[in-house]
Design a protein around this motif. Structure first.
Motif, PDB file in Angstrom:
ATOM      1  N   SER A   8       6.564  -4.847 -14.050  1.00  0.00           N
ATOM      2  CA  SER A   8       6.741  -5.159 -12.641  1.00  0.00           C
ATOM      3  C   SER A   8       6.399  -3.928 -11.810  1.00  0.00           C
ATOM      4  O   SER A   8       6.385  -2.802 -12.318  1.00  0.00           O
ATOM      5  CB  SER A   8       8.184  -5.606 -12.350  1.00  0.00           C
ATOM      6  OG  SER A   8       9.104  -4.606 -12.751  1.00  0.00           O
ATOM      7  N   VAL A   9       6.114  -4.167 -10.530  1.00  0.00           N
ATOM      8  CA  VAL A   9       5.669  -3.098  -9.627  1.00  0.00           C
ATOM      9  C   VAL A   9       6.466  -3.187  -8.333  1.00  0.00           C
ATOM     10  O   VAL A   9       6.686  -4.278  -7.793  1.00  0.00           O
ATOM     11  CB  VAL A   9       4.168  -3.221  -9.323  1.00  0.00           C
ATOM     12  CG1 VAL A   9       3.731  -2.170  -8.311  1.00  0.00           C
ATOM     13  CG2 VAL A   9       3.348  -3.088 -10.600  1.00  0.00           C
ATOM     14  N   THR A  10       6.897  -2.027  -7.846  1.00  0.00           N
ATOM     15  CA  THR A  10       7.515  -1.920  -6.524  1.00  0.00           C
ATOM     16  C   THR A  10       6.653  -1.014  -5.665  1.00  0.00           C
ATOM     17  O   THR A  10       6.362   0.116  -6.062  1.00  0.00           O
ATOM     18  CB  THR A  10       8.939  -1.338  -6.610  1.00  0.00           C
ATOM     19  OG1 THR A  10       9.776  -2.233  -7.335  1.00  0.00           O
ATOM     20  CG2 THR A  10       9.526  -1.136  -5.222  1.00  0.00           C
ATOM     21  N   VAL A  11       6.222  -1.506  -4.526  1.00  0.00           N
ATOM     22  CA  VAL A  11       5.436  -0.703  -3.586  1.00  0.00           C
ATOM     23  C   VAL A  11       6.360  -0.244  -2.471  1.00  0.00           C
ATOM     24  O   VAL A  11       7.012  -1.069  -1.812  1.00  0.00           O
ATOM     25  CB  VAL A  11       4.257  -1.501  -2.998  1.00  0.00           C
ATOM     26  CG1 VAL A  11       3.457  -0.625  -2.030  1.00  0.00           C
ATOM     27  CG2 VAL A  11       3.342  -2.005  -4.110  1.00  0.00           C
ATOM     28  N   MET A  12       6.425   1.081  -2.281  1.00  0.00           N
ATOM     29  CA  MET A  12       7.263   1.648  -1.232  1.00  0.00           C
ATOM     30  C   MET A  12       6.423   2.059  -0.038  1.00  0.00           C
ATOM     31  O   MET A  12       5.268   2.460  -0.181  1.00  0.00           O
ATOM     32  CB  MET A  12       8.037   2.852  -1.772  1.00  0.00           C
ATOM     33  CG  MET A  12       9.090   2.508  -2.799  1.00  0.00           C
ATOM     34  SD  MET A  12       9.997   3.973  -3.386  1.00  0.00           S
ATOM     35  CE  MET A  12      10.781   4.523  -1.848  1.00  0.00           C
ATOM     36  N   HIS A  13       7.036   1.966   1.140  1.00  0.00           N
ATOM     37  CA  HIS A  13       6.384   2.392   2.380  1.00  0.00           C
ATOM     38  C   HIS A  13       7.468   2.788   3.365  1.00  0.00           C
ATOM     39  O   HIS A  13       8.399   2.017   3.624  1.00  0.00           O
ATOM     40  CB  HIS A  13       5.536   1.260   2.951  1.00  0.00           C
ATOM     41  CG  HIS A  13       4.836   1.620   4.236  1.00  0.00           C
ATOM     42  ND1 HIS A  13       4.007   2.711   4.347  1.00  0.00           N
ATOM     43  CD2 HIS A  13       4.852   1.029   5.457  1.00  0.00           C
ATOM     44  CE1 HIS A  13       3.525   2.784   5.570  1.00  0.00           C
ATOM     45  NE2 HIS A  13       4.032   1.783   6.269  1.00  0.00           N
TER      46      HIS A  13
END
Length: 252
Positions: free
Chosen positions: A212-217
């Motif tokens: 799984s992938v979490t994209v932070m901004h």
């Protein structure tokens, strides 16, 4: 089962809010990658989890227990291990001696052997060295290892501390294609027995390892899902990855 549960994590430096109510869950024996542009808060989040920095607000629950506010060494003893981007191996010692140093607090590798029992420690080192592809390098001075081998040594040194959760910071940076492929094999093996949280910028590498992938901004979660879902998310494309880079990664 959630090994790591982060709720409402906040961190500010003066007027700059680096983490802004971060929410994150990492499931046992899975590998989650953290993506995001520079300044998104990825490294700060890792620092909060390991106790290297203190959060202003929020909760960090590891293995069912709140760890926010604990010292770095206390968190490590509870089973959180971290590998930084720049390896911290002792180049004047052999690979074997570096593993011994990682296994205990005693800086004398010979005393470590006697303290824990030669056979027990040697078996553990052999098993770890096999997992990270360094069984044939145990008696080589660490300063003679290639860049990729040095990274594998530090991964092995973290494993020698018996962590349940492994935090990895850009493990594939600077590697040759062959070394990156070997690192993919190592990580896909590790997630059978460990939980991993990996910060990485190499999209092809992420595609090969991530469950799984979490994209932070701007200090919070922008998107989560599989890499296939992230690739097609229009907001992720706009903020971070870029259509061209994503298309290149998709065909890598």
């Amino acid at each position: 089962m959630g090994v790591l549960e982060i709720r409402g994590l906040t961190k500010s430096y003066g007027a700059v809010k680096v983490l802004n109510g971060l929410e994150l869950d990492v499931t046992e024996c899975t590998l989650r990658c953290l993506l995001g542009p520079n300044g998104a808060g990825k490294t700060t989040a890792m620092d909060m989890i390991t106790g290297r920095q203190r959060a202003d607000e929020g909760s960090i629950v590891f293995d069912g227990n709140e760890i926010r506010g604990l010292r770095e060494d206390e968190i490590a003893r509870r089973g959180v291990g971290r590998k930084f981007q720049i390896p911290s191996v002792v180049k004047d010692l052999s690979v074997l001696e570096n593993f011994l140093l990682a296994a205990a607090d005693d800086v004398n590798p010979i005393r470590n052997m006697f303290r824990f029992g030669f056979k027990k420690v040697k078996t553990r080192i052999d098993d770890t060295a096999e997992r990270v592809g360094l069984r044939h390098r145990l008696h080589l001075q660490a300063g003679y290892l290639s860049h990729g081998e040095t990274q594998w040594l530090e991964i092995g040194m973290v494993l020698m501390q018996n962590p349940k959760l492994l935090l990895m910071d850009e493990p594939a940076a600077g590697m040759t294609e062959h070394e990156a492929e070997k690192t993919v094999e190592i990580f896909n093996d590790l997630k059978k027995t460990h939980t991993l949280l990996v910060v990485e910028h190499d999209m092809a590498f992420v595609r090969s390892i991530a469950d799984s992938v979490t994209v932070m901004h701007m200090g919070r979660v922008l998107a989560e899902g599989t890499m296939a879902q992230i690739e097609t998310d229009p907001e992720v494309r706009r903020v971070y990855l870029g259509t061209e880079e994503l298309e290149d990664a998709a065909h890598a």
